[in-house]
Design an enzyme around this catalytic site. Sequence first.
Site, PDB file in Angstrom:
ATOM      1  CE  LYS A  22      -1.717   1.820   3.945  1.00 55.33           C
ATOM      2  NZ  LYS A  22      -1.558   3.281   4.108  1.00 55.33           N
ATOM      3  CG  ASN A  23       2.461   2.650   3.573  1.00 53.69           C
ATOM      4  OD1 ASN A  23       1.265   2.924   3.411  1.00 53.69           O
ATOM      5  ND2 ASN A  23       3.004   2.468   4.763  1.00 53.69           N
ATOM      6  CB  CYS A 118      -4.519   6.695  10.820  1.00 54.05           C
ATOM      7  SG  CYS A 118      -4.710   5.353   9.678  1.00 54.05           S
ATOM      8  NE  ARG A 123       0.142  10.226  10.335  1.00 54.56           N
ATOM      9  CZ  ARG A 123      -0.227   9.137   9.696  1.00 54.56           C
ATOM     10  NH1 ARG A 123      -1.458   8.769   9.669  1.00 54.56           N
ATOM     11  NH2 ARG A 123       0.655   8.411   9.050  1.00 54.56           N
ATOM     12  CG  ASP A 307       2.729   1.318   9.640  1.00 50.14           C
ATOM     13  OD1 ASP A 307       2.333   2.185  10.434  1.00 50.14           O
ATOM     14  OD2 ASP A 307       2.872   1.532   8.418  1.00 50.14           O
ATOM     15  NE  ARG A 399      -7.128   4.632   5.325  1.00 50.92           N
ATOM     16  CZ  ARG A 399      -6.230   5.127   6.177  1.00 50.92           C
ATOM     17  NH1 ARG A 399      -6.523   5.246   7.442  1.00 50.92           N
ATOM     18  NH2 ARG A 399      -5.046   5.506   5.757  1.00 50.92           N
TER      19      ARG A 399
HETATM   20  C1  UD1 Z   1       4.189   6.698   6.454  1.00 51.68           C
HETATM   21  C2  UD1 Z   1       3.309   5.502   6.267  1.00 51.68           C
HETATM   22  C3  UD1 Z   1       2.776   4.995   7.603  1.00 51.68           C
HETATM   23  C4  UD1 Z   1       3.914   4.768   8.558  1.00 51.68           C
HETATM   24  C5  UD1 Z   1       4.814   5.982   8.648  1.00 51.68           C
HETATM   25  C6  UD1 Z   1       6.044   5.752   9.477  1.00 51.68           C
HETATM   26  C7  UD1 Z   1       2.333   5.880   4.112  1.00 51.68           C
HETATM   27  C8  UD1 Z   1       1.099   6.155   3.329  1.00 51.68           C
HETATM   28  N1  UD1 Z   1       2.190   5.842   5.425  1.00 51.68           N
HETATM   29  O1  UD1 Z   1       3.368   7.740   6.988  1.00 51.68           O
HETATM   30  O2  UD1 Z   1       2.076   3.773   7.375  1.00 51.68           O
HETATM   31  O3  UD1 Z   1       3.389   4.493   9.848  1.00 51.68           O
HETATM   32  O4  UD1 Z   1       5.247   6.380   7.345  1.00 51.68           O
HETATM   33  O5  UD1 Z   1       6.759   4.657   9.030  1.00 51.68           O
HETATM   34  O6  UD1 Z   1       3.397   5.658   3.561  1.00 51.68           O
HETATM   35  N2  UD1 Z   1       6.263  14.506  10.848  1.00 51.68           N
HETATM   36  C9  UD1 Z   1       6.506  15.824  11.142  1.00 51.68           C
HETATM   37  N3  UD1 Z   1       6.515  16.732  10.123  1.00 51.68           N
HETATM   38  C10 UD1 Z   1       6.328  16.386   8.839  1.00 51.68           C
HETATM   39  C11 UD1 Z   1       6.101  15.035   8.525  1.00 51.68           C
HETATM   40  C12 UD1 Z   1       6.074  14.116   9.566  1.00 51.68           C
HETATM   41  O7  UD1 Z   1       6.678  16.177  12.313  1.00 51.68           O
HETATM   42  O8  UD1 Z   1       6.368  17.265   7.957  1.00 51.68           O
HETATM   43  C13 UD1 Z   1       6.216  13.509  11.943  1.00 51.68           C
HETATM   44  C14 UD1 Z   1       4.856  12.868  12.051  1.00 51.68           C
HETATM   45  O9  UD1 Z   1       3.971  13.657  12.812  1.00 51.68           O
HETATM   46  C15 UD1 Z   1       5.195  11.552  12.725  1.00 51.68           C
HETATM   47  C16 UD1 Z   1       6.588  11.236  12.164  1.00 51.68           C
HETATM   48  O10 UD1 Z   1       7.092  12.454  11.631  1.00 51.68           O
HETATM   49  O11 UD1 Z   1       5.274  11.728  14.114  1.00 51.68           O
HETATM   50  C17 UD1 Z   1       6.602  10.173  11.079  1.00 51.68           C
HETATM   51  O12 UD1 Z   1       5.785  10.578  10.021  1.00 51.68           O
HETATM   52  P1  UD1 Z   1       6.074  10.167   8.508  1.00 51.68           P
HETATM   53  O13 UD1 Z   1       7.323   9.352   8.442  1.00 51.68           O
HETATM   54  O14 UD1 Z   1       5.983  11.380   7.682  1.00 51.68           O
HETATM   55  O15 UD1 Z   1       4.840   9.223   8.220  1.00 51.68           O
HETATM   56  P2  UD1 Z   1       3.891   9.249   6.961  1.00 51.68           P
HETATM   57  O16 UD1 Z   1       4.673   9.497   5.723  1.00 51.68           O
HETATM   58  O17 UD1 Z   1       2.715  10.097   7.261  1.00 51.68           O
END
Ligand code: UD1
Length: 420
Positions: A22-23, A118, A123, A307, A399
């Site tokens: 998915k990701n 979620c 986030r 995850d 999802r």
């Molecule tokens: C992706 C995955 C999700 C997985 C996560 C971490 C997808 C669709 N989802 O989510 O399944 O759990 O990686 O492996 O690929 N953060 C910030 N600022 C930002 C971006 C992120 O502070 O601009 C923080 C987030 O709040 C969170 C952490 O960084 O605490 C990790 O987030 P991130 O690695 O960005 O996860 P996703 O890409 O949303």
Amino acid sequence: MEKIVVEQSPGLKGEISVSGAKNSVLKILAASLLAEGPCVIEDVPDLLDVRAMIDLLRALGSKVDYYPEENKIITEVVDPSITVAPYELTNRMRASIVVLGPLLARRKRANVSLPGGCPIGARPIDLHIKGFRTMGYTVTTDHGYVEGYVDGVISGGQVYLDFPSVGATENIMMAAVMANGTTTIFNAAQEPEITDLANFLTKMGASISGAGTSIIRIKGVRQLIGVHHQVIPDRIEAGTYMVAAALTKGQVLIKNVLSTHLRPVISKLEETGVIIEERGDALFVDASAGFSGVDITTLPYPGFPTDMQAQFMVMLCVAEGIHSIKETVFENRFLYVNELMRMGAKIKVDGSSAMISGVDHLEGAQVRSTDLRAGAALILAGLVATGTTEVFEPQHIDRGFVAIEDKLRGVGANIRRVKE
Ligand code: UD1
């Protein structure tokens, strides 16, 4: 109202085939917005999030032909003039934000509604925005929208991420592929899905080095073309079924996996005493001798995946002794613990840590899936709980898991979906 009903199902046995990641596929579909000509994507999992991304691509001017029975999508941009991704489409899934990078790169302007997804933490997308600005894009946020445009030359730059965010790394990589200069991402996320996306972009003509390490360099090119790509297997789906086998003290062959991507999960399961045998592109999980508890800290890849946190939590609920889980990636990823406690689990959450005292058994109950991985974990809990467990709001699970009840039934689980 829909629910998934699970009865205690000891000793799962048989084979489960893992679907495409998915990701990975969500980002690859977003990246197709960069291509001239059709992209053919294979091993596409039939998930609600994939359907949400297809709707978003169509709204952004792509022609998308989806063949779910063949796990295939053919997509081509037919109207590159659209630059707005409205709330009705982005609120269905957090990953919608990854259309921002491709839109900025190819259409020079984007207006994307801040996404839903979620409820596992704030986030924010500050790291994405910081990266775009470093490259030379003008970006503002207003009334729930992120707006970006090109005002001058996108010369690239040196982007340092305070945290190796998966989404930020992907978005910045895509925003950089058509820049006039080179972009370097430091402290980049190293998840296998980033490498899959980089491989897709490279086939399209992009110049990317270092994907899969903490420093990624992207040299801008003038044009990207449509290509054929096969999505990598879903390591989280694979890990979830490995835990299902372990929990039920079963013997299950998990097919279509890339074991290197599963190293952190394999190591943790081996630490619990479960035997895992690599058989080509399959893993044989033998938990007939049972398992013991372990302590876990979630980390960015190649650390233990956040995850997989909830699934391992279920194991620790019924393992002997007291064990801990520390969540370091998301700040609010223990919402589901209340549901497990309604099944008799003994868990104490303190901020980002949980202490779990193993109990002799869990009891079936009516529970609600709070997010997609936690929903799958509740199903796993139902497999070892006495009596009947009813997992409500299974749409969260849909999802990210293809036909979870069919796959588990195939290895002997007593599970069914009920629509009332
Ligand atoms: C992706 C995955 C999700 C997985 C996560 C971490 C997808 C669709 N989802 O989510 O399944 O759990 O990686 O492996 O690929 N953060 C910030 N600022 C930002 C971006 C992120 O502070 O601009 C923080 C987030 O709040 C969170 C952490 O960084 O605490 C990790 O987030 P991130 O690695 O960005 O996860 P996703 O890409 O949303």
